[in-house]
Design a protein around this motif. Structure first.
Motif, mmCIF file in Angstrom:
data_model
loop_
_atom_site.group_PDB
_atom_site.id
_atom_site.type_symbol
_atom_site.label_atom_id
_atom_site.label_comp_id
_atom_site.label_asym_id
_atom_site.label_seq_id
_atom_site.Cartn_x
_atom_site.Cartn_y
_atom_site.Cartn_z
ATOM 1 N N GLY A 112 47.226 -9.326 79.733
ATOM 2 C CA GLY A 112 48.280 -9.727 78.805
ATOM 3 C C GLY A 112 48.387 -11.246 78.764
ATOM 4 O O GLY A 112 48.651 -11.836 77.716
ATOM 5 N N TYR A 113 48.188 -11.863 79.903
ATOM 6 C CA TYR A 113 48.215 -13.329 79.990
ATOM 7 C C TYR A 113 47.186 -13.917 79.020
ATOM 8 O O TYR A 113 47.473 -14.832 78.254
ATOM 9 C CB TYR A 113 47.912 -13.735 81.437
ATOM 10 N N HIS A 137 57.616 -16.973 78.651
ATOM 11 C CA HIS A 137 56.736 -16.670 79.776
ATOM 12 C C HIS A 137 55.654 -17.751 79.919
ATOM 13 O O HIS A 137 55.238 -18.370 78.925
ATOM 14 C CB HIS A 137 56.075 -15.303 79.537
ATOM 15 N N SER A 185 61.868 -11.179 80.678
ATOM 16 C CA SER A 185 61.655 -10.447 81.926
ATOM 17 C C SER A 185 62.519 -10.932 83.071
ATOM 18 O O SER A 185 62.659 -10.248 84.067
ATOM 19 C CB SER A 185 60.187 -10.530 82.325
ATOM 20 N N HIS A 213 57.331 -6.541 77.736
ATOM 21 C CA HIS A 213 58.255 -5.679 78.485
ATOM 22 C C HIS A 213 58.958 -4.649 77.600
ATOM 23 O O HIS A 213 59.549 -3.700 78.117
ATOM 24 C CB HIS A 213 59.298 -6.530 79.219
ATOM 25 N N LYS A 244 52.198 -2.870 81.967
ATOM 26 C CA LYS A 244 53.561 -2.425 82.271
ATOM 27 C C LYS A 244 53.692 -0.953 81.850
ATOM 28 O O LYS A 244 53.307 -0.067 82.601
ATOM 29 C CB LYS A 244 54.552 -3.386 81.633
ATOM 30 N N GLY A 250 45.310 -5.376 81.031
ATOM 31 C CA GLY A 250 44.722 -5.758 79.753
ATOM 32 C C GLY A 250 45.846 -6.147 78.816
ATOM 33 O O GLY A 250 47.019 -6.122 79.200
HETATM 34 C C1 PLP Z 1 56.490 -11.822 78.458
HETATM 35 C C2 PLP Z 1 55.178 -11.656 79.144
HETATM 36 N N1 PLP Z 1 54.058 -11.896 78.447
HETATM 37 C C3 PLP Z 1 52.850 -11.755 79.010
HETATM 38 C C4 PLP Z 1 52.713 -11.353 80.321
HETATM 39 C C5 PLP Z 1 51.350 -11.252 80.936
HETATM 40 O O1 PLP Z 1 50.977 -9.941 81.077
HETATM 41 P P1 PLP Z 1 49.929 -9.462 82.210
HETATM 42 O O2 PLP Z 1 50.657 -9.524 83.510
HETATM 43 O O3 PLP Z 1 49.607 -8.091 81.793
HETATM 44 O O4 PLP Z 1 48.781 -10.388 82.180
HETATM 45 C C6 PLP Z 1 53.850 -11.067 81.062
HETATM 46 C C7 PLP Z 1 53.704 -10.611 82.463
HETATM 47 O O5 PLP Z 1 54.604 -10.415 83.208
HETATM 48 C C8 PLP Z 1 55.122 -11.220 80.475
HETATM 49 O O6 PLP Z 1 56.232 -10.994 81.161
#
Ligand code: PLP
Length: 394
Positions: A112-113, A137, A185, A213, A244, A250
């Motif tokens: 997700g990052y 984030h 979050s 989230h 999540k 991913g």
């Molecule tokens: C708002 C937000 N975006 C993106 C991410 C990144 O997701 P991932 O942990 O799956 O890489 C997070 C992770 O906590 C998040 O809280």
């Protein structure tokens, strides 16, 4: 002099938490017994600090699909989709995500990052205007840096502030990307999405909504806050994560604009990294089907959310948001109280998250619970009783 000297302030901040037999940060989880239970410090605990909102990590069909793919395709793809080949299952998952939203295009990323890093850095390129909520984030802030955008920060969840900042851009507002999250979050609060959509439409700007989230928890099909509020038509890009509600790892970006496909040609966090393992993709595909068809899971999740919110309000705790949601943040007056609450809960078998500065907004000390459809009524009884005892002892 050492390269490591610069880490000293961080090390000191870490050390100031004191010595603990079970560390409150990066707490070791010894074992997992179910989606909602595990073992910490040798003792059984209810897992109330994971983001496993639908409890799908140990779903038997999800696990079977992942196992089958693992045995058939092996442990990894060993490369980038652009350079080393694009597995059919990765493409199928992209189609399935796009179809769920009724949109033409979706791209899958390895985390997700990276979904945020890739989307934001390519959509808001060098010196292009990018408007970020101040509570965004880290992956959103990092996307801004990677793309060298001209970044403007607006006040958290403040539509008037965004409106004024867009107005200052004049004609450039038409090329501006606004980024907000569907559920924040740290405090568990939601954006005033209808107002943000109205503002973006009035200025002719673009809106990216990070539903990391909120995906799985909100909306009839679990597509997130935009679906819940019937605002999908007002959004240009939705970013989500598999880590999540989908219980794997991913991320994705999905859009009503078919030109999203062009991002594959430009996004460094897509091009220059290995694609997710076949097992991850196979498990995620089954989990996605379960999420979209998951009204009973969502009903259970929301029942748990309403119970905990009612109990914590009754006990007089200060919460991060008055809008109930799966992330429940309890604001405590100082670090010592937060730490004592965290440990008090753990000692009676409830694992929550301790969140302290610099990770928190406005220097807050938080105890954060994330609820799950896998939490049973008995789990909720125990969590609530534990808070009652902590309150009495305070
Ligand atoms: C708002 C937000 N975006 C993106 C991410 C990144 O997701 P991932 O942990 O799956 O890489 C997070 C992770 O906590 C998040 O809280």
């Amino acid at each position: 002099m050492s390269l490591f000297d610069k880490f000293r302030p961080l090390a000191e901040a870490r050390a100031s938490l004191g010595d603990h037999d079970i560390p409150p940060i990066a707490t070791p989880i010894d074992d997992i017994s179910s989606a909602a239970e595990g073992v910490i410090g040798g003792l059984p605990v209810i897992l109330a600090g994971t983001n496993n909102y639908l409890g799908l990590t140990l779903d038997s069909e999800v696990v079977a699909a992942a196992r089958e793919a693992l045995e058939h395709f092996g442990t990894g793809t060993t490369g980038s989709r652009m350079a080393n080949g694009s597995y059919r299952a990765h493409q199928a998952l992209e189609r399935e995500i796009a179809e769920a939203f009724g949109w033409p295009s979706a791209i899958v990323f390895s985390t997700g990052y990276q979904a945020n890093l890739a989307s934001i850095s390519t959509l808001a390129g060098r010196d292009e205007p990018l408007l970020l909520d101040s509570d965004s984030h880290a992956s959103i802030y990092d996307g801004a840096r990677l793309g060298y955008a001209e970044t403007v920060i607006f006040r958290h969840n403040d539509p008037d502030n965004l409106d004024r900042r867009l107005a200052r851009l004049g004609e450039r507002a038409k090329n501006a990307l606004i980024v907000v999250e569907g559920l924040y979050s740290m405090l568990g609060d939601q954006p005033p999405l209808a107002e943000f959509v109205e503002i973006k439409q009035r200025h002719g700007a673009w809106l990216l909504l990070d539903e990391a989230h909120s995906f799985g928890a909100f909306g009839r099909q679990g597509l997130g806050l935009a679906e819940q509020l019937d605002l999908l038509d007002g959004v240009d890009f939705i970013v989500g994560t598999f880590s999540k509600s989908l219980g794997s790892i991913g991320g994705f970006c999905v859009s009503p604009h078919p030109e999203l496909e062009l991002m594959r040609l430009a996004a460094r966090p897509y091009i220059f990294t290995a694609s997710p393992s076949p097992a991850v993709i196979a498990g995620t595909r089954v989990a996605l089907r379960k999420l979209v068809d998951g009204q009973p899971l969502r009903q259970q999740l929301w029942q748990n959310i309403h119970r905990l919110y009612a109990a914590l309000n009754r006990l007089g705790y200060r919460l991060g948001s008055d809008q109930p949601g799966p992330v429940v943040a309890i604001i405590l007056p100082d670090r010592a109280t937060a730490l004592a609450h965290w440990r008090g809960l753990l000692d009676v078998g409830v694992y929550a998250n301790l969140m302290i500065p610099p990770a928190t907004p406005k220097g807050m000390n938080l105890l954060r619970i994330s609820l799950s459809a896998a939490h049973t009524s008995a789990h909720l009884d125990h969590i609530i009783e534990s808070f009652e005892h902590l309150r009495l002892a305070a």
